[in-house]
Write a protein that holds these residues in place. Sequence first.
Motif, short mmCIF file in Angstrom:
data_model
loop_
_atom_site.label_atom_id
_atom_site.label_comp_id
_atom_site.label_asym_id
_atom_site.label_seq_id
_atom_site.Cartn_x
_atom_site.Cartn_y
_atom_site.Cartn_z
N UNK A 82 0.70 -26.27 36.92
CA UNK A 82 0.71 -26.11 35.47
C UNK A 82 0.11 -27.33 34.80
N UNK A 83 -1.03 -27.14 34.12
CA UNK A 83 -1.67 -28.25 33.41
C UNK A 83 -1.72 -27.99 31.92
N UNK A 84 -0.88 -27.10 31.43
CA UNK A 84 -0.79 -26.84 29.99
C UNK A 84 0.14 -27.88 29.36
N UNK A 85 0.16 -27.94 28.04
CA UNK A 85 1.04 -28.89 27.36
C UNK A 85 2.44 -28.31 27.21
N UNK A 86 3.38 -29.18 26.89
CA UNK A 86 4.76 -28.74 26.72
C UNK A 86 4.87 -27.67 25.64
N UNK A 87 4.06 -27.77 24.60
CA UNK A 87 4.12 -26.80 23.50
C UNK A 87 3.72 -25.39 23.95
N UNK A 113 9.41 -35.50 26.95
CA UNK A 113 10.63 -36.29 26.82
C UNK A 113 11.86 -35.41 26.99
N UNK A 114 11.67 -34.12 26.90
CA UNK A 114 12.79 -33.18 26.96
C UNK A 114 13.46 -33.21 28.34
N UNK A 115 14.67 -32.71 28.39
CA UNK A 115 15.40 -32.64 29.65
C UNK A 115 14.70 -31.69 30.61
N UNK A 116 14.51 -32.13 31.84
CA UNK A 116 13.86 -31.29 32.85
C UNK A 116 14.77 -30.15 33.30
N UNK A 266 -13.32 -43.78 20.51
CA UNK A 266 -13.35 -42.83 21.61
C UNK A 266 -13.41 -41.40 21.08
N UNK A 267 -14.24 -40.58 21.68
CA UNK A 267 -14.39 -39.19 21.24
C UNK A 267 -13.13 -38.36 21.48
N UNK A 268 -12.21 -38.89 22.28
CA UNK A 268 -10.99 -38.14 22.60
C UNK A 268 -9.86 -38.39 21.60
N UNK A 269 -10.11 -39.20 20.56
CA UNK A 269 -9.06 -39.52 19.59
C UNK A 269 -8.40 -38.27 19.00
N UNK A 270 -9.15 -37.22 18.62
CA UNK A 270 -8.47 -36.02 18.09
C UNK A 270 -7.48 -35.42 19.10
N UNK A 271 -7.85 -35.41 20.38
CA UNK A 271 -6.93 -34.91 21.41
C UNK A 271 -5.74 -35.84 21.57
N UNK A 272 -5.99 -37.15 21.49
CA UNK A 272 -4.90 -38.13 21.60
C UNK A 272 -3.92 -37.95 20.45
N UNK A 273 -4.43 -37.63 19.27
CA UNK A 273 -3.56 -37.43 18.12
C UNK A 273 -2.61 -36.26 18.36
N UNK A 274 -3.13 -35.17 18.87
CA UNK A 274 -2.29 -34.00 19.15
C UNK A 274 -1.27 -34.31 20.26
N UNK A 275 -1.70 -35.07 21.27
CA UNK A 275 -0.78 -35.45 22.34
C UNK A 275 0.34 -36.32 21.78
N UNK A 276 -0.03 -37.28 20.93
CA UNK A 276 0.96 -38.17 20.34
C UNK A 276 1.98 -37.40 19.50
N UNK A 277 1.48 -36.48 18.68
CA UNK A 277 2.38 -35.71 17.82
C UNK A 277 3.30 -34.81 18.66
N UNK A 278 2.76 -34.22 19.71
CA UNK A 278 3.59 -33.38 20.57
C UNK A 278 4.70 -34.17 21.24
N UNK A 279 4.38 -35.36 21.73
CA UNK A 279 5.39 -36.18 22.39
C UNK A 279 6.40 -36.71 21.39
N UNK A 280 5.94 -37.09 20.19
CA UNK A 280 6.87 -37.55 19.16
C UNK A 280 7.86 -36.44 18.80
N UNK A 281 7.35 -35.22 18.73
CA UNK A 281 8.23 -34.07 18.46
C UNK A 281 9.22 -33.86 19.60
N UNK A 282 8.76 -34.04 20.83
CA UNK A 282 9.64 -33.90 21.99
C UNK A 282 10.76 -34.94 21.96
#
Length: 304
Positions: A82-87, A113-116, A266-282
């Motif tokens: 599984x290589x999808x995101x937690x969301x 960050x959620x409980x496994x 870095x061209x990946x900043x938009x993806x990093x932003x979404x990753x950061x927000x997802x983890x912050x939500x977690x």
Amino acid sequence: MTAEKTKIAIVGAGPVGCAFAVHLVGAGHDVTIIGRGQRLANLEDNGGVLAKKSENATEISNTPVKAVGSLDTTQPWDLVLLTVTERQFDEPLFTTLKACPKTAEILFMFNTFASLHKYFDILGKERCIMGFPAIMAFFHDGALVHKFMTFGQITIIASPKWRPIFSSAGIKCVHEPDMQSWLRTHAAMVVGILSATVAAAERKSGVTWAEAQLSAGAAREGLLLTKKLGNSITPKFIHYLAFTAPSFVFTGLLWLLTRVPSMRNNTQVPNWKQEMLGLAESITGSAPSDDDVRLLTQLRSKYV
């Protein structure tokens, strides 16, 4: 076991999933990628994964990979990767995974960050393998550019059975005995680092000291919550950086990091932003009270 051909389904046709496919197919394994939308269409049109060694490279390779729109639960999969995101973990995905053969092991390659236990309780702990992909991967002009890390942070696969299989495919990996602690520590640190990087990218210059303090403080909140939930800071040097060293050390490192042009541009900043927000939500979703995540909530409000 390392020479045995295995049947692997990779759920997620993003850069990470495609990178795993390239290596595993190259090692002789039977690999199918499950994707959707334009990424699935690209794989189908190309008959596999187009890849090149760098953004500036002109030579493009094509690794033939089967690509489909849904996971066939009747197939005798040895591994579902599984290589999808937690969301993207929703009830339909859980239902599909539960319907796979009981002999199919499930390897989670994402940060949370959620409980496994929520995954173990639904799918059965005995068939779940936790991991983390230490990789830089992205698409450039339709071709995959990637590099698995071979020093420092290395890909984690918490399975003595599958580690040598991935290693023989050119994916160096190690074992981490306490994945819950490691993932929570990593999630907190990633929020701090990526939030500072995103802020720098948006202002097109290094962050202010106050912005670096907010990012560092949010990371410390996540680490404090990790300890409050009964886990340890892993690896231990992060405890020193965040708590033992003077607070200006961590803040200063983030302040300096955003002054590196290759980071904020870095061209990946938009993806990093979404990753950061997802983890912050977690992280905030795992907190017993709002007081535990005051700075994290403040940080998220800047971007949502």
